[in-house]
Structures are given as structure tokens and as C-alpha cells.
Design a protein around this motif. Structure first.
Motif, PDB file in Angstrom:
ATOM      1  N   GLU A 180     -30.254  10.344   8.764  1.00 41.08           N
ATOM      2  CA  GLU A 180     -28.932   9.073   7.359  1.00 41.08           C
ATOM      3  C   GLU A 180     -27.567   9.808   7.260  1.00 41.08           C
ATOM      4  O   GLU A 180     -27.791  11.182   7.556  1.00 41.08           O
ATOM      5  CB  GLU A 180     -29.772   9.403   6.508  1.00 41.08           C
ATOM      6  CG  GLU A 180     -29.581   8.737   5.469  1.00 41.08           C
ATOM      7  CD  GLU A 180     -30.537   9.003   4.346  1.00 41.08           C
ATOM      8  OE1 GLU A 180     -30.881   8.394   3.016  1.00 41.08           O
ATOM      9  OE2 GLU A 180     -31.997   9.393   4.121  1.00 41.08           O
ATOM     10  N   ILE A 181     -27.219   8.441   7.027  1.00 44.80           N
ATOM     11  CA  ILE A 181     -25.699   9.746   6.743  1.00 44.80           C
ATOM     12  C   ILE A 181     -25.231  10.016   5.529  1.00 44.80           C
ATOM     13  O   ILE A 181     -24.992   8.368   4.653  1.00 44.80           O
ATOM     14  CB  ILE A 181     -24.713   9.108   7.450  1.00 44.80           C
ATOM     15  CG1 ILE A 181     -24.636   9.574   9.247  1.00 44.80           C
ATOM     16  CG2 ILE A 181     -23.061   9.782   7.013  1.00 44.80           C
ATOM     17  CD1 ILE A 181     -24.189   8.559   9.408  1.00 44.80           C
ATOM     18  N   SER A 226     -21.677   1.069  17.588  1.00 46.94           N
ATOM     19  CA  SER A 226     -23.899   1.402  17.769  1.00 46.94           C
ATOM     20  C   SER A 226     -24.200   2.647  18.732  1.00 46.94           C
ATOM     21  O   SER A 226     -24.928   2.783  17.729  1.00 46.94           O
ATOM     22  CB  SER A 226     -23.224   0.812  20.089  1.00 46.94           C
ATOM     23  OG  SER A 226     -22.716   1.660  20.388  1.00 46.94           O
ATOM     24  N   MET A 227     -22.719   3.365  18.335  1.00 49.42           N
ATOM     25  CA  MET A 227     -23.176   4.996  18.089  1.00 49.42           C
ATOM     26  C   MET A 227     -24.144   4.975  16.301  1.00 49.42           C
ATOM     27  O   MET A 227     -25.228   5.766  16.241  1.00 49.42           O
ATOM     28  CB  MET A 227     -22.278   5.645  18.013  1.00 49.42           C
ATOM     29  CG  MET A 227     -22.519   6.893  18.098  1.00 49.42           C
ATOM     30  SD  MET A 227     -21.137   8.399  17.416  1.00 49.42           S
ATOM     31  CE  MET A 227     -21.011   7.956  15.749  1.00 49.42           C
ATOM     32  N   LEU A 228     -23.371   4.466  15.353  1.00 46.98           N
ATOM     33  CA  LEU A 228     -24.008   4.003  14.503  1.00 46.98           C
ATOM     34  C   LEU A 228     -25.700   3.370  14.131  1.00 46.98           C
ATOM     35  O   LEU A 228     -26.257   4.426  13.770  1.00 46.98           O
ATOM     36  CB  LEU A 228     -23.366   3.366  12.967  1.00 46.98           C
ATOM     37  CG  LEU A 228     -22.079   4.036  12.180  1.00 46.98           C
ATOM     38  CD1 LEU A 228     -20.581   3.551  11.599  1.00 46.98           C
ATOM     39  CD2 LEU A 228     -21.587   5.674  12.203  1.00 46.98           C
ATOM     40  N   THR A 229     -25.618   2.278  14.819  1.00 45.10           N
ATOM     41  CA  THR A 229     -26.806   1.901  14.780  1.00 45.10           C
ATOM     42  C   THR A 229     -28.259   2.813  15.604  1.00 45.10           C
ATOM     43  O   THR A 229     -29.174   3.420  15.369  1.00 45.10           O
ATOM     44  CB  THR A 229     -26.788   0.434  15.474  1.00 45.10           C
ATOM     45  OG1 THR A 229     -25.938   0.690  16.664  1.00 45.10           O
ATOM     46  CG2 THR A 229     -26.502  -0.242  14.596  1.00 45.10           C
ATOM     47  N   PRO A 277     -19.183  20.481   2.354  1.00 46.86           N
ATOM     48  CA  PRO A 277     -19.011  19.833   3.747  1.00 46.86           C
ATOM     49  C   PRO A 277     -19.240  18.252   2.768  1.00 46.86           C
ATOM     50  O   PRO A 277     -19.366  17.091   1.883  1.00 46.86           O
ATOM     51  CB  PRO A 277     -20.307  19.680   4.306  1.00 46.86           C
ATOM     52  CG  PRO A 277     -21.422  20.636   2.998  1.00 46.86           C
ATOM     53  CD  PRO A 277     -20.270  20.486   1.636  1.00 46.86           C
ATOM     54  N   LEU A 278     -18.344  17.508   3.781  1.00 42.14           N
ATOM     55  CA  LEU A 278     -18.204  16.031   3.379  1.00 42.14           C
ATOM     56  C   LEU A 278     -18.612  14.945   3.991  1.00 42.14           C
ATOM     57  O   LEU A 278     -19.033  13.590   3.492  1.00 42.14           O
ATOM     58  CB  LEU A 278     -16.609  15.676   3.708  1.00 42.14           C
ATOM     59  CG  LEU A 278     -15.210  16.057   2.968  1.00 42.14           C
ATOM     60  CD1 LEU A 278     -14.144  16.043   3.517  1.00 42.14           C
ATOM     61  CD2 LEU A 278     -15.112  15.863   1.436  1.00 42.14           C
ATOM     62  N   ILE A 279     -19.837  15.268   4.561  1.00 42.74           N
ATOM     63  CA  ILE A 279     -20.405  14.374   4.421  1.00 42.74           C
ATOM     64  C   ILE A 279     -21.870  14.993   5.522  1.00 42.74           C
ATOM     65  O   ILE A 279     -22.085  16.686   5.727  1.00 42.74           O
ATOM     66  CB  ILE A 279     -19.913  13.874   6.395  1.00 42.74           C
ATOM     67  CG1 ILE A 279     -20.547  12.877   7.139  1.00 42.74           C
ATOM     68  CG2 ILE A 279     -20.064  14.845   7.669  1.00 42.74           C
ATOM     69  CD1 ILE A 279     -20.020  11.878   8.017  1.00 42.74           C
ATOM     70  N   LEU A 280     -22.966  14.875   5.295  1.00 40.18           N
ATOM     71  CA  LEU A 280     -24.140  15.161   5.984  1.00 40.18           C
ATOM     72  C   LEU A 280     -25.025  14.323   6.991  1.00 40.18           C
ATOM     73  O   LEU A 280     -25.165  13.194   6.399  1.00 40.18           O
ATOM     74  CB  LEU A 280     -24.780  15.919   4.652  1.00 40.18           C
ATOM     75  CG  LEU A 280     -24.502  16.896   3.403  1.00 40.18           C
ATOM     76  CD1 LEU A 280     -25.231  17.201   2.182  1.00 40.18           C
ATOM     77  CD2 LEU A 280     -24.598  18.552   4.385  1.00 40.18           C
ATOM     78  N   VAL A 318     -17.267   9.876   9.176  1.00 34.93           N
ATOM     79  CA  VAL A 318     -18.051  10.329  11.121  1.00 34.93           C
ATOM     80  C   VAL A 318     -17.373  10.210  11.767  1.00 34.93           C
ATOM     81  O   VAL A 318     -17.756  10.650  11.767  1.00 34.93           O
ATOM     82  CB  VAL A 318     -18.882   8.947  10.651  1.00 34.93           C
ATOM     83  CG1 VAL A 318     -19.243   8.993  11.849  1.00 34.93           C
ATOM     84  CG2 VAL A 318     -20.024   8.575   9.189  1.00 34.93           C
ATOM     85  N   LEU A 319     -16.317   9.615  11.563  1.00 33.93           N
ATOM     86  CA  LEU A 319     -15.529   8.924  12.982  1.00 33.93           C
ATOM     87  C   LEU A 319     -14.862  11.248  13.539  1.00 33.93           C
ATOM     88  O   LEU A 319     -14.508  11.757  13.525  1.00 33.93           O
ATOM     89  CB  LEU A 319     -14.247   8.266  12.426  1.00 33.93           C
ATOM     90  CG  LEU A 319     -13.783   7.998  13.666  1.00 33.93           C
ATOM     91  CD1 LEU A 319     -14.133   7.688  14.952  1.00 33.93           C
ATOM     92  CD2 LEU A 319     -11.989   7.344  13.119  1.00 33.93           C
TER      93      LEU A 319
END
Lengths: 510, 356
Positions: free
Chosen positions: B76-77, B65-68, B96-99, B9-10
Motif C-alpha cells: 500500500e502506498i 504497471s509498476m503501481l499495479t 518521510p513524504l511517502i511510506l 512515488v516517482l
């Protein structure tokens, strides 16, 4: 000696009584002008002086104080000069009779004593009549517009000497003869006729409905598709002006100085086409001389805005109040004026910046974002006030040379007149004149839908994804369509046709 | 959420290139984010600027807090370490490693089919896209597209109209839907389907994100259909990715003079795409159930039949109908509206009408 002479001033389209008080005393020769006059009024003293001398009278070498009462109202224009001259002459006892006290004087003076035409004679006469004044002296150049006022003694004069001799009973002037409105209005006009417009059946029908119900129209189509031509033909199918309407229109045009002085009254519905570079003030009216703007000049007629989105946003937004109330209130530091401005708006626009979106024979080169931006230049509230959207497209060369005869304006107008009669009866004793201006309670009363119609309407809304704001517009237009057919009830086919004129509310346009 | 997922995510927030991320996670193993940030692996693979950006963004409280926040707004990550990660994407080279996802992730496991094309379709394109998307969706395919103007939006809308399932892969973050006009459509898809993006919510679409988005569209689908596209259309990328990944490419032929059909016609001409003339061609190809052809027989009036006959040879404009049907304007107008409401015809820009 002191004298008091009556004249009239203008505020908006209403006149107000102005008393010109002239006091002559000994002392250093000078004229003091008081009473909130503008530059034209201040300069009057020099014209009056020369006019008196050049008409063969004496201008006494005395000190004059001229007061324009009421002192707290701004006075504009040179039309007080005749009354000032009469005031000076009677203060200096060159006019002996007191007859002048019954008269209202209007006129600008030339240095040689000739009386020149002024603006706004008709509204002044109408206000003076309702205030109970009976006798008026006006410039002879303005006599045509005064001929439609009955119940007053109006004298048209061409120079100062004539006025003084008349007041001194040395000559007799004839009262102005009145003219009937019907006489003038029947004169032939050369308007564009719908029979010269080939094809465009849908647009013609939409304009017919608009004329019948007083609805505002937006025409959308590529350049060269005949939008302007259609709009020009539109005024030919509007119902004739009634005398009251004509007086209102003439009043406004008289103040703006746009009146044809030979004809004196406006007998055709005005058709105004301000250019896209028009400023807000030129549209709304106002300015130093609080002149009526284009939207007031279009009162009881048509305001045609070609290339609608090209006007500045500000200007388009100023149309909101007049479209809603039929009046425009212009507030300035010195005064607040309300002008009538009840017009039918005919707007035309291209569907996209290049103009070819949706055209049959040309390709549009605009990006979707451009098209969207272009269409959204017209804000929702303005769109809300336009009942009918109609698409216009180029017609082919074959159609152009088609020999089939198109219906002429006269027969369309006959249908329109019929529908208007129904509406006049319907809205008797109310302030509404047409279906387009129906209030919500009136709509509830006159646009009652049968159960079947209501269901169909619901279906149409969900299937065609119409926005909610379209609902009332559709009802009003459906009412007019029913009136055109002489139906008392609104039938499903009327509703369906009305829906077909809501192109821009539909989502297919993106 | 696993520590390594947080790291992804980062990285996605800091716009670290996909390839670098792949190298890092391959070497990293089970380290916490704090440990990872101090490890040599990251220092070696990231430039100093990138490293500083990552460290700056990982102010602990803000990040959590960004995640929450994301969770609260229904985002949804899904990373490659998650079970929900679409199987169809796992083996792509530039996966893509993240969606970031909004909606029903399980749609990715169903049979997906892409409908993509030009942003400025002709009336022809509008009609056929709508027709194909509806039929394909009804036969059970999940319609995938890019939520852009034109064909994309039409395909999504048509699918939702018939109650089908649709996936939108967007080229921006969820908070900056491009084009903004489709924001409402996006909300609707999130409710009844799925929106995917590889970019964090506040990311704004950039020119290069559109072709990258297209690789996900191509990757998710078993095949793609191009109803209408010109040679300069971004659809070219989707087609290339689809061919690279070995997916089926279908195209609908168009008028050879039409600029908006140049790509589709060429694909057919060179044999890169299968030519389809009806939605049944695709339905048969995948061995799906054809939708029953019995249209509910509708009663049509005489006037309506006349109009239907006139429209049989394709779209016509109002004036043509008026001239040839001899129906008075007012009746014709209300007739056309009725037919539209009953779903017999469709109104198009330029007062054109066509049978559905």
C-alpha cells in the motif's frame, strides 16, 4: 614352450584371477608384455630378468611374449612378478614339475631375487578362497595378515630360488599356521580414557549415545574446549570389532598399504582424522591406482573432522552418499569401484568464525552476518544426516583440578555393548546393524510411540520450533536412549533427552 | 491515487532528497504529473541528472504497471496527502513524504512503543528483551522495531509469540529485506502486524538508510525502550531522534563491565533515559492495565524444583546444574527439555539455561 601361471589382481577391494601366459619362441631376444598393465607392470620385465639371473638360473636368449589375461582389465602394481618369473622358468623348462599349476603366486621381485612385500594380500586371499583356490604362495613379509585365513594352504617365501626349489620338490616348505583373532585382539592398547576428561557431562553422555546407536555427532564449542580430546576418547567406548568387521577393515588398509605388517590384522576400530586441507580424492578414494580414501579407511570406525566448516564445501558434500548408504562409488574413466565406507562421523566446529560465540568467559567479535554465514557452511542435507548436536564449553580451572573421579571408558563401554546387543537382536536377518541406520519402515515398526508420547512430541515441536527434518532423527536417538536403559517402549523422558541434542535445529541459535 | 502522489512515488524511485521534494510539492499545487514535469518548479529544483532520471523513469506504461504490480503484491502506498498517513509523523521536520506499507495501517493510530538495541545481544539481553516485549505487548502497546538482527528480531518474535501487534520499520525495500534471514519473520509481521518502509520495493539497504529508518521508529512511538546497546550501536541515532522529538526514552541497566550495556548504562548515568527495572514501570508510566500476575500454577517435580532453585540467581550452564543438582545427565537433559516446553526455562547459546 608355453606356460600358464595363476595370479590375482585387485579391483576395489575385490580380487580377480589373472592368468600369466608365457610363450617362448626363437627369434630376436626380447620380452613383449601385453594385457593392459600399468607402468609398474611394464617395468616388471627388467626386474624379472635380473632376479632370474641373480638367483642362479638361466634367462634364455629367446623371444618371450607374456600375456596377462583377462586382457581387457587394467592391471596395476608389481605383484605379478613372481608369477612371471615362474612362467619364464617353466616355459624354459627349468621348473619341471607341473605342481605350479595349482598355485596362485603373489610377490614383487627384487633384482637379487628376494621377494618383497606387496599391498592387498588379504583381500586377494579372501577372494581366492571364495573362488575355490586352495594353494597360495605369498611374500614372507606379508605372512602376518595371511595367518587369519583358514581353509587354505598358504606358503610364505622370501626369495625366488626357494620357490623354484619348492616347486621342483627339492625342499619342503611349511604351511603357514593360522592365528585366532581373539588372541591378537586381546592385546592391551593405550587409548585415551574418558576418566581423564574432567566435566563435560553432556558431551560424554551424547558420545555414549552415539556409540550405542551408531549416530553421527556434531560438537559445537569455542576453541580449547576439549572437542578433539572427547573425539579421541570416543573410539575407546565403541564395541569391539568382530572378526568379520576386522577382516573388512584390514582388507581396505591392506590395499592402501597402511597395514601394520607385524600385527597383520586390525583389531581396533580405525580413527581417521584427515586434515582440513584434504582433497576430495584423498577422502573418497580413486586416483590412478584406485586407492581407498579416508572415508573408506574409517570403515567400521570413526571419521573425525575437526573444524568441520573449514573443509571445502565440495568435500563435505561428498560425505552424503557414504553417510546414507555406507559405501562410496568412485567412477573413473577406466573403472568404477565401490568401497565400503560405513563410519561414525564425529565433526566439531566453532560456533562462529572467532569461536567465542556463546562462550562463558570470552567475548565474540563476529557480526551476526558472519555467524550466520559460518553456520550455513554446513548444508541442510549434511546436517540432516547428523543425529546429535552437542555444545561443549570451556571448563574452569577449578573443575580442572577437581578431584572427583570421572567414569572410565570401560564402564561406559559396558553399557554401550549392552545396547548394541539389543540392536543386533532387533535387526537380526536385516542389513541394518544400528539404530542410526534404521530404514523408514523399520522405524515405523521399532519406534512406535504411545499416544502420550505423540502428544508430547507435537507439543515439543510447536513450542521449541523444531524443523520437520528433526523428527526422524529424534526418534532414532530416542530409540537408542531407550536401549541404553533396556526399555522396550520409548518413554517421554527418552524423547525429551533426544530433543535436547538437536541444538542447531532450534531457532535460539540466531 | 492523486497525481501529486504519483509524483512522490516517482521521486522516491529516483532517490530525490527529501528536502527537495518538500520544496517542490509546496510550490506545485494541483498539477498532473505530465504538467509538473514540464513546469519550471521541477526544472529549477532538480539537477539535470536528477531530472533526466525522473523523466526516464516516467515512461508512462511502465510506471503505471509498476503501481499495479505493487498493489497486487499487497503493498500500500501512503503519502502525506493520504488520510492513513500516521499523525505522529506529520509534524516531524524530516518527515518521510511517502511510506510503503504491508499490513494493517491502522496500527499506527494505536499506542506505539519502540524496543530497539544492539544487533549482538548477550544472553542477558535476549532474556530481558523477550520478557519486556511480551509483557508490553500483552498490556496493549504496539511494539515497533527495525527488523534487524538481535534485539529487533527478538522483540518482533516475542510480540508475535504472545499474539501482540508489532510494526517493523525497515531500512530497505520490501523485496530486499535486510538481513535476508529475517524474510520469513517479515512475512509473518506483514500478516499479523505492519511493515513500513520509505523506500520503493526494489531498493537495497545502504549504510545511510539505517539511521534514517530510525527517525521513523522514533517518530512513530510514544517512547522507546533500549534493553541493551553498546556505544557504537545504531541505537544511538534512535535515541537521539527520540530525545529530539520529545519522546520518552527508557533504558535497562546492565553489567557495568559489559560492552553491550555501555550505552544504556550511560543514558541512565546522565539522566537521558528513565531507568526501568520491570515492564510494569513502563506500563504504569502510560497508565495501562497491568497484566494479571497469576501465572498458571504449574506442578513441578522435585528435580524441576531443584533446577529452578539453582537458576534463581540468573543463568547457569549445564555443567553447573549437573554438578550442583546431583541429577544424572540423562534425567537432567530430559528434565530441562520438559521445563523448556512448559515455558519454565529458556535455553541459550553455550548450553546456558535461564528462568523465563
Amino acid at each position: 614352450m608355453l606356460s600358464k601361471v595363476l595370479s590375482y589382481g585387485l579391483c576395489g577391494i575385490e580380487g580377480f584371477l589373472v592368468t600369466i601366459e608365457t610363450d617362448m619362441v626363437g627369434g630376436i631376444p626380447h620380452i613383449d608384455m601385453v594385457g593392459l598393465g600399468d607402468t609398474a607392470v611394464k617395468e616388471s620385465k627388467d626386474r624379472v630378468k635380473s632376479a632370474i639371473r641373480n638367483s642362479g638360473f638361466q634367462f634364455p636368449i629367446k623371444h618371450f611374449t607374456i600375456n596377462l589375461a583377462p586382457a581387457d582389465t587394467k592391471k596395476e602394481g608389481p605383484h605379478y612378478e613372481l608369477s612371471m618369473a615362474v612362467g619364464i622358468l617353466s616355459a624354459s623348462e627349468q621348473i619341471l614339475n607341473k605342481k605350479y599349476k595349482d598355485f596362485i603366486f603373489i610377490g614383487e621381485l627384487s633384482l637379487d631375487g628376494t621377494i618383497k612385500k606387496v599391498k592387498g594380500v588379504l583381500p586377494i586371499l579372501i577372494s581366492a578362497r571364495s573362488a575355490g583356490f586352495k594353494k597360495v604362495i605369498i611374500p614372507s613379509d606379508n605372512c602376518e595378515e595371511a595367518k587369519f585365513i583358514d581353509g587354505m594352504e598358504i606358503y610364505a617365501v622370501s626369495n625366488l630360488r626357494q620357490v623354484v626349489m619348492f616347486l621342483n620338490d627339492e625342499i619342503v616348505l611349511n604351511k603357514l599356521e593360522t592365528k585366532s583373532f581373539e588372541e591378537v585382539s586381546r592385546q592391551d592398547t593405550n587409548k585415551l580414557d574418558f576418566e581423564n576428561v574432567k566435566g563435560q557431562a553432556m558431551a560424554k553422555r551424547a558420545l555414549e549415545i552415539a556409540a550405542a546407536g551408531g549416530h553421527n555427532v556434531l560438537m559445537i564449542g569455542p576453541p580449547g574446549s576439549g572437542k578433539s580430546m572427547l573425539a579421541k576418547c570416543f573410539s575407546g567406548i565403541l564395541p569391539d570389532l568382530t572378526f568379520e568387521e576386522a577382516l573388512q577393515v584390514t582388507k581396505i588398509h591392506s590395499i592402501a598399504g597402511e597395514l601394520d605388517l607385524k600385527k597383520g590384522i586390525i583389531t581396533e576400530r580405525p580413527f581417521r582424522t584427515p586434515h582440513t586441507t584434504a582433497t576430495v580424492v584423498s577422502m573418497t578414494g580413486g586416483g590412478n591406482h584406485s586407492k581407498p580414501g579416508e572415508i573408506s579407511l574409517a570403515h567400521n570406525g570413526v571419521l573425525f573432522l575437526d573444524e568441520f566448516p573449514e573443509y571445502t564445501r565440495n568435500l563435505i558434500e561428498t560425505l552424503r552418499q557414504p553417510l546414507e548408504d555406507g559405501t562410496i562409488t568412485v567412477a573413473r574413466a577406466n573403472q568404477t569401484v565401490t568401497y565400503p565406507s560405513s563410519f561414525t562421523l564425529i565433526a566439531s566446529m566453532n560456533p562462529c568464525p572467532c569461536g567465542n560465540y556463546g562462550a562463558k568467559d570470552r567475548e565474540c567479535r563476529c557480526t551476526p552476518a558472519q555467524i550466520h554465514k559460518y553456520l550455513s557452511k554446513i548444508s541442510g542435507p549434511i546436517m540432516d544426516r547428523i543425529d546429535i548436536h552437542v555444545e561443549v564449553d570451556n571448563i574452569s580451572y577449578q573443575d580442572l583440578n577437581n578431584e572427583t573421579k570421572e567414569e572410565n571408558s570401560e564402564s561406559i563401554k559396558a553399557r554401550v555393548d549392552k545396547a548394541r546387543d539389543i540392536q543386533l537382536k532387533r535387526f537380526k536377518n536385516t542389513k541394518t546393524f544400528s539404530n542410526a541406520k534404521m530404514s523408514v519402515p523399520q522405524m515405523k515398526k521399532f519406534c512406535k510411540l504411545s499416544k502420550e508420547c505423540q502428544e508430547l512430541m507435537e507439543q515439543a515441536f510447536s513450542k521449541l520450533k523444531l524443523s520437520a527434518r528433526a523428527h526422524d532423527r529424534i526418534l532414532r536417538v530416542a530409540r537408542t536412549i531407550a536401549d541404553l536403559e533396556g526399555e522396550i517402549e520409548i518413554l517421554p523422558r527418552h524423547i525429551f533427552e533426544a530433543i535436547s541434542y538437536r541444538g542447531l535445529d532450534r531457532k535460539y541459535w540466531d | 491515487m492523486k497525481e501529486i502522489e504519483k509524483l512522490l512515488v516517482l521521486f522516491s524511485i529516483c532517490e530525490i532528497a527529501n528536502k527537495k521534494q518538500e520544496i517542490i510539492i509546496e510550490q506545485l499545487g494541483e498539477l498532473s504529473v505530465d504538467q509538473a514535469l514540464n513546469s519550471n518548479i521541477i526544472l529549477e529544483n532538480l539537477s539535470t541528472e536528477e531530472y533526466q532520471k525522473v523523466v526516464k523513469n516516467y515512461g508512462k506504461q511502465n510506471f503505471e504497471s509498476m503501481l499495479t504490480n505493487m498493489e497486487n503484491s499487497g503493498i500500500e502506498i501512503v503519502t502525506i496527502f493520504s488520510d492513513k498517513y500516521p499523525k505522529s509523523l506529520i509534524d516531524l521536520d524530516d518527515r518521510p513524504l511517502i511510506l510503503y506499507a504491508k499490513g494493517d495501517m491502522s496500527l499506527c493510530t494505536e499506542k506505539c512503543f519502540g524496543v530497539v538495541g544492539t544487533r549482538v545481544p548477550s544472553n542477558y539481553g535476549r532474556i530481558i528483551t523477550e520478557r519486556f516485549a511480551k509483557n508490553l505487548a500483552q498490556s496493549g502497546l504496539v511494539i515497533v522495531s527495525g527488523l534487524c538482527y538481535g534485539i529487533d528480531a527478538i522483540a518482533h518474535k516475542a510480540t508475535l509469540d504472545v499474539g501482540g501487534k508489532t510494526i517493523a520499520v525497515i531500512a530497505s525495500g520490501f523485496n530486499n529485506i535486510y538481513p535476508a534471514t529475517n524474510t520469513n519473520l517479515a512475512d509473518e509481521i506483514a500478516k499479523n502486524g505492519l511493515i513500513l518502509s520509505e523506500y520503493p520495493p526494489s531498493f537495497k539497504a545502504k549504510p545511510y538508510t539505517f539511521p534514517r529508518r530510525n527517525r521513523i521508529v522514533a517518530g512513530l512511538c510514544n517512547g522507546i525502550l533500549i534493553p541493551e546497546a553498546g556505544l557504537k550501536s545504531g541505537t544511538v541515532y534512535t535515541k537521539d531522534f527520540a530525545l529530539d522529538y520529545g519522546k520518552d526514552v527508557f533504558a535497562i541497566p546492565g553489567n557495568i563491565d559489559s560492552k553491550t550495556s555501555e550505552l544504556t548504562n550511560q543514558l541512565i548515568r546522565y539522566g537521558h533515559a528513565e531507568c526501568v527495572l520491570a515492564s510494569d514501570d513502563i506500563i504504569e508510566f502510560y497508565g495501562l492495565n497491568k497484566i494479571s500476575k497469576e501465572k498458571n500454577v504449574q506442578f513441578v517435580s522435585l528435580d524441576e524444583q531443584t533446577i529452578i532453585n539453582l537458576l534463581e540467581n540468573g543463568q547457569q550452564d549445564f555443567d553447573f546444574l549437573h554438578e550442583n543438582s546431583k541429577i544424572p545427565v540423562n534425567i537432567l537433559n530430559s528434565c530441562l527439555t520438559t521445563m523448556e516446553i512448559r515455558g519454565l526455562i529458556r535455553k541459550l547459546p553455550g548450553k546456558m539455561f535461564a528462568l523465563i
